[in-house]
Scaffold this motif. Sequence first.
Motif, mmCIF file in Angstrom:
data_model
loop_
_atom_site.group_PDB
_atom_site.id
_atom_site.type_symbol
_atom_site.label_atom_id
_atom_site.label_comp_id
_atom_site.label_asym_id
_atom_site.label_seq_id
_atom_site.Cartn_x
_atom_site.Cartn_y
_atom_site.Cartn_z
ATOM 1 N N ILE A 6 38.589 -1.768 81.126
ATOM 2 C CA ILE A 6 38.177 -1.166 79.865
ATOM 3 C C ILE A 6 38.063 -2.298 78.843
ATOM 4 O O ILE A 6 38.989 -3.088 78.681
ATOM 5 N N LYS A 172 42.864 2.368 68.077
ATOM 6 C CA LYS A 172 43.807 1.517 68.803
ATOM 7 C C LYS A 172 44.817 0.963 67.800
ATOM 8 O O LYS A 172 44.456 0.724 66.645
ATOM 9 N N PHE A 178 44.073 4.893 75.414
ATOM 10 C CA PHE A 178 44.083 4.116 76.658
ATOM 11 C C PHE A 178 44.345 5.015 77.873
ATOM 12 O O PHE A 178 43.730 4.843 78.927
ATOM 13 N N TYR A 194 42.689 -4.127 80.682
ATOM 14 C CA TYR A 194 42.021 -4.053 79.377
ATOM 15 C C TYR A 194 41.707 -5.451 78.883
ATOM 16 O O TYR A 194 42.535 -6.364 78.989
ATOM 17 N N ASP A 202 44.811 -4.475 70.936
ATOM 18 C CA ASP A 202 44.302 -4.444 72.305
ATOM 19 C C ASP A 202 45.382 -4.673 73.362
ATOM 20 O O ASP A 202 45.623 -3.815 74.209
ATOM 21 N N ALA A 206 47.265 -1.526 75.296
ATOM 22 C CA ALA A 206 47.109 -1.350 76.746
ATOM 23 C C ALA A 206 48.447 -1.462 77.465
ATOM 24 O O ALA A 206 48.731 -0.700 78.397
ATOM 25 N N TYR A 211 48.904 -0.027 81.273
ATOM 26 C CA TYR A 211 47.895 -0.746 82.046
ATOM 27 C C TYR A 211 48.550 -1.889 82.830
ATOM 28 O O TYR A 211 49.434 -2.567 82.326
ATOM 29 N N GLN A 214 46.458 -7.075 81.142
ATOM 30 C CA GLN A 214 45.801 -7.255 79.847
ATOM 31 C C GLN A 214 45.236 -8.677 79.779
ATOM 32 O O GLN A 214 45.913 -9.634 80.176
#
Length: 250
Positions: A6, A172, A178, A194, A202, A206, A211, A214
């Motif tokens: 993403i 965000k 996310f 991400y 960001d 994430a 996630y 990153q």
Amino acid sequence: MIKAIIFDFGGTIVNTDKVPQEQSKISGKALLDYFKNHGIDLKLTPEQVYTKYKEGGKLMKKDSKTHGYYDLHPYDLLTKWVFPKELKNANQKLVKCIANNALNVLKHKGPSVLRPNGVETIKKLSQMGIKLGIISNTDSMNFVNKRLFNFGLLKYFDQNCIFLSALSGLRKPDPVLFKAACTDIGVKLSEACYVGDTIDKDVEGARKAGYKLQIRIIANNDSVGQGKEAKYVIKNLKEIVDIIKRENKK
């Protein structure tokens, strides 16, 4: 195994350098002319238009940060934060109708240049079977899609996974964005990566969402924010391909 990446948009897929003074005049005049075509006179100079747009946006973002990272419809942004006095007596139905297009006119005149190796990188990742999506803090409801289309890249992104804050109502680093992106693109959080240009919005967004990976790309930001740095910090988008290959061999 990374199955989806993403991306952030501004500062990541495109460079978003500071707008030079002459360019701000061009953008401001374009917006003035657009409103005048609809019978609305803001009674401002081009410089004042752009200054009010930037200052109003900053105030809204500051308020958003203290109230759950909300975002607004273009109409609410323009009438509450950017031009509250100038648009007070205008036809509100008309303003709501044209608000998004007005912002697109303003943004279209600003700098938004695809990063080096952007096309090749996106194509290669798609050829590798990696699903691609977008999460972007943006005041326009379709500017990102238009830019991706113009670059010839829109077809590589899952249309169910282009999350724009003006549409979702969230900004965000809210983890809801996310997590929703992973659900809609069809992967687990542990299968997602991400890529963005800030730490606070960001990388941290994430990471807190869960996630697996990153990546932060260095951009011309005044501030990348605070927080734990990404596992990988890159200068060029093409570096992502080797990173994903390496990560997926583990």
